[in-house]
Design a protein around this motif. Structure first.
Motif, short mmCIF file in Angstrom:
data_model
loop_
_atom_site.label_atom_id
_atom_site.label_comp_id
_atom_site.label_asym_id
_atom_site.label_seq_id
_atom_site.Cartn_x
_atom_site.Cartn_y
_atom_site.Cartn_z
N PRO A 1 0.37 -2.12 3.98
CA PRO A 1 1.39 -1.25 4.57
C PRO A 1 1.09 0.23 4.35
O PRO A 1 1.39 1.05 5.22
CB PRO A 1 2.67 -1.63 3.82
N LEU A 2 0.47 0.55 3.23
CA LEU A 2 0.22 1.96 2.93
C LEU A 2 -0.93 2.54 3.76
O LEU A 2 -0.96 3.72 4.04
CB LEU A 2 -0.05 2.15 1.43
N ASP B 1 -3.52 4.69 -5.28
CA ASP B 1 -3.80 4.48 -6.70
C ASP B 1 -4.31 3.05 -6.87
O ASP B 1 -3.59 2.10 -6.55
CB ASP B 1 -2.48 4.68 -7.46
N ILE C 1 1.02 -4.45 -0.66
CA ILE C 1 0.98 -3.07 -1.15
C ILE C 1 -0.01 -2.22 -0.36
O ILE C 1 0.36 -1.25 0.29
CB ILE C 1 0.59 -3.04 -2.65
N ARG D 1 3.68 9.61 3.99
CA ARG D 1 4.23 8.47 3.28
C ARG D 1 3.68 8.38 1.87
O ARG D 1 4.37 8.08 0.92
CB ARG D 1 3.88 7.19 4.04
N ALA E 1 -4.47 1.30 -9.26
CA ALA E 1 -3.64 0.53 -10.19
C ALA E 1 -2.50 -0.18 -9.47
O ALA E 1 -1.91 -1.10 -10.01
CB ALA E 1 -3.06 1.45 -11.27
N MET E 2 -2.20 0.22 -8.22
CA MET E 2 -1.05 -0.39 -7.53
C MET E 2 -1.28 -1.86 -7.23
O MET E 2 -0.39 -2.69 -7.42
CB MET E 2 -0.73 0.38 -6.26
N GLU F 1 -3.29 -3.77 -8.85
CA GLU F 1 -3.27 -4.45 -10.15
C GLU F 1 -1.84 -4.65 -10.61
O GLU F 1 -1.50 -5.71 -11.16
CB GLU F 1 -4.04 -3.63 -11.18
N ALA F 2 -1.00 -3.65 -10.37
CA ALA F 2 0.40 -3.78 -10.77
C ALA F 2 1.04 -4.95 -10.05
O ALA F 2 1.78 -5.74 -10.64
CB ALA F 2 1.15 -2.48 -10.48
N ALA F 3 0.74 -5.10 -8.76
CA ALA F 3 1.32 -6.20 -8.00
C ALA F 3 0.83 -7.54 -8.55
O ALA F 3 1.60 -8.50 -8.66
CB ALA F 3 0.95 -6.07 -6.52
N MET F 4 -0.47 -7.59 -8.91
CA MET F 4 -0.99 -8.83 -9.48
C MET F 4 -0.35 -9.10 -10.84
O MET F 4 -0.05 -10.24 -11.18
CB MET F 4 -2.51 -8.75 -9.61
#
Ligand SMILES: Nc1ncnc2c1ncn2[C@@H]1O[C@H](COP(=O)(O)OP(=O)(O)OP(=O)(O)O)[C@@H](O)[C@H]1O
Ligand SMILES: [Mg+2]
Lengths: 362, 265
Positions: free
Chosen positions: B176-177, B152, B173, B255, B154-155, B157-160
């Motif tokens: 690792p994914l 996603d 983020i 995962r 947005a992930m 962006e969410a971390a930022m």
């Protein structure tokens, strides 16, 4: 008015040639539950993302808490966001997700763990910390996303359609919880939604957006009772729109309404302003009433023929054809004891009131 | 019916490969039945052959470099493909995948011309690496696309939004994914490069790679069993690497919690 927490001044945003935001002026007060409402593609997400700092504005000024946000990146703004997809980090546990924003916090580990536990408790997920985030249900993800954003105690929480992925029942429950949460933390919420009911239920104030502009900004009641234009009236709730003709302005407005006749209305009933000439006049279905056998009224009355009946249990929705009105009038009636449900084709009288008319600027 | 075809196909596919270990352990310098008894002589000859060691070293160096570069390019392309939008994106991504269907001989000849005639460079391991990166990158992109598409956008962006910089959002983020995809891409590029022949044949300088060296051995019938022994090792190695790659690819999908849609194994 106290100093606004967020102050936007003619914000414009272009995506290439596409003019996504066309001069947004907005003041949001501290502690307010503010909603951006509008049809799909009107720029709600874009506006929210410019406030969060994910999109640069093409022109205009933005102040949050008195501070100019020009060149302040997203990670330094006093805002946090709950994304539409929730953007939960699937490889981390619930606690690691919620505590993610505390990575740069110098407090000792134990204190941070306690903060995480408190945040989880606040959203009703106490004891979920060790769970894998990717195994949560939709409602739980949303709570994690809320806790993760609120743990940083932002000045503003931005929510992009946070409830749209939930089923109806869950959505209604979360609406109530969000309101309660907002009251208890006292943080300003800006909610993006295209669901007018959700906006009406939850917000202190609502900005209705169309095509990159704000059409009207007001509290829910004003917005519902005094929409300033036809598009706002039609977007929020149901509204019968009738052609009309304003003959006089000034204190008290005289308007000829097709099928209903001449009416005197107050200037507040024309929130979009009045101009002599052709106009549209709105009247809500619940302010009209079918007069059943033997009922009398002091209100004004027109005659019509029932065109369609939809029985809803507690309510019955009628379409009534009235001479001179181009579209049948929508009328909603509570099914009180002793009230019959009329058949299609029945002649009936319809009561209406001048005070419930709205003159809509085109 | 279909089943019969499938079985025939598998025999046709794997019988020659099954012959490799059989003759690699056969005590006789002629490749023919009946078998002559068991020996590990051919394998020990491998150990003492310094020309071979050289070739293996070249090949390993080329394969490692190719894997690293192809995967780096793959990460950039897959990330751009998944997260950014720019004009002509579809067309550009299509062109990037083209080498997948381009005959290797064409790649080899045209690169030879460009390197020698146009640029006037000496051939070396690096010329092979360049060409191998060219043919491995599409595979790398195909694998990594899968890994990035499930993310996603947005992930990050969410971390930022939660205070991280752009780079640390990627590191904490995204990386690792997609790591399983990266491992999988490294292994597959490595394997493709390790046993690639045509390009290596055209573009190696004075130091042959292992496949080129093996081809050279074929001219000496007495050396055939040694080739068989080497081939056995290579097949075993390829199978192991591809299995690991597939394992990581599937783990990556699990995962991210999405359904499996194909893959290489
Ligand atoms: N990155 C972008 N590049 C180009 N155009 C964009 C981009 N993001 C949004 N747009 C366009 O800007 C307009 C507003 O988009 P936005 O996402 O803000 O709408 P929205 O009101 O949130 O709609 P929805 O209710 O569907 O989420 C849309 O027409 C969209 O196509
Ligand atoms: Mg949106």
């Amino acid at each position: 008015m106290t100093r606004p927490l967020i102050h936007l001044e003619s914000i414009h945003k272009y995506y290439g040639d596409y003019h996504a935001l066309r001069g947004i002026d907005l003041d949001i007060r501290p502690g307010e539950f503010f909603s951006l409402l509008g049809p799909s593609g009107c720029g709600k997400t874009t506006l929210l993302r410019t406030i969060a700092g994910f999109e640069d504005v093409s022109s205009g000024n933005m102040f949050i808490d008195g501070r100019d946000m020009k060149r302040v990146p997203a990670n330094q703004r006093p805002t946090n966001m709950v994304f539409q997809s929730y953007a939960i980090f699937p490889h981390l546990t619930v606690a690691e997700n919620v505590g993610f924003g505390l990575r740069r916090d110098p407090r000792p580990k134990a204190e941070k763990a306690k903060a995480v536990e408190e945040a989880l408790e606040m959203v009703g997920l106490r004891g979920y910390g060790k769970r894998a985030a990717h195994a949560l249900s939709g409602g739980q993800r949303q709570r994690v996303a809320l806790a993760r954003a609120l743990i940083l105690k932002p000045k503003v929480l931005l929510l992009d359609e946070p409830l749209s992925a939930l089923d109806k029942k869950m959505r209604e429950q979360m609406q109530v919880e969000l309101i309660r949460l907002q009251r208890s933390v006292g943080i300003t919420f800006i909610l993006v939604t295209h669901d007018q009911e959700e906006a009406l239920v939850m917000s202190d104030r609502i900005a209705v957006m169309f095509e990159g502009e704000i059409g009207q900004m007001a509290d829910p009641e004003t917005l519902y009772r005094r929409p300033n234009s036809r598009r706002v009236a039609e977007f929020i709730g149901k509204m019968n729109i009738l052609p009309g003709h304003v003959t006089e302005g000034g204190p008290g407005v005289t308007v000829d309404v097709a099928g209903l006749g001449r009416a005197e209305v107050a200037t507040e009933q024309a929130p979009g302003g009045v101009v002599a000439g052709d106009t549209a006049v709105g009247i809500r279905p619940e302010t009209l009433a079918i007069l059943f056998e033997g009922e009398e009224t002091t209100r004004r009355v027109v005659e019509g023929v029932v065109d369609e009946v939809v029985y809803y249990g507690d309510m019955t929705y009628y379409d009534v054809r009235v001479d001179g009105v181009p579209e049948p009038l929508n009328i909603s009636m509570k099914n009180l004891i002793g009230r019959p449900v009329l058949d299609v084709g029945t002649r009936t009288r319809v009561a209406w009131d001048e005070r419930s008319l709205v003159v809509l600027a085109r | 019916m279909l089943r019969g075809y499938a079985v025939l196909y598998l025999i046709f596919l794997y019988a020659p490969i099954a012959l490799l270990p059989i003759f690699a352990f056969n005590d006789g310098s002629i490749i023919a039945f009946p078998l002559q008894g068991f020996t590990t002589r051919w394998f020990s000859e491998l150990w003492t052959n310094s020309a071979l060691h050289n070739a293996v070293q070249n090949s390993l160096f080329i394969a490692v470099m190719t894997a690293v570069f192809a995967t780096l390019l793959g990460i950039c392309a897959a990330r751009a493909g998944a997260m950014a939008s720019f004009p002509g994106k579809q067309g550009i991504l299509g062109f990037v995948m083209l080498p997948l269907v381009l005959p290797e001989i064409i790649v080899a000849v045209s690169l030879l011309i460009v390197l020698r005639q146009v640029l006037g460079l000496q051939l070396s391991n690096w010329s092979v690496i360049a060409a191998h990166v060219l043919i491995c990158t599409p595979f790398s992109i195909a694998i990594l696309n899968g890994a990035f598409q499930n993310l996603d956008p947005a992930m990050e962006e969410a971390a930022m939004d939660l205070g991280e910089s752009r780079w640390s959002a990627f590191r904490l983020i995204t990386l690792p994914l997609v790591m399983p995809g990266i491992v999988s891409s490294l292994l597959i590029s490595f394997t493709i490069s390790l046993d690639e022949f045509i390009i290596a044949f055209f573009l190696t300088g004075t130091n042959p790679t292992m496949p080129v060296y093996i081809w050279g051995l074929l001219r000496f019938p007495g050396q055939l069993p040694v080739v068989m022994a080497l081939g056995t090792i290579l097949v075993a190695l390829s199978i192991i690497l591809l299995t690991i790659a597939e394992y990581y690819r599937r783990r990556g999908l699990a995962r991210a919690g999405v359904a499996d849609t194909g893959g290489f194994l």
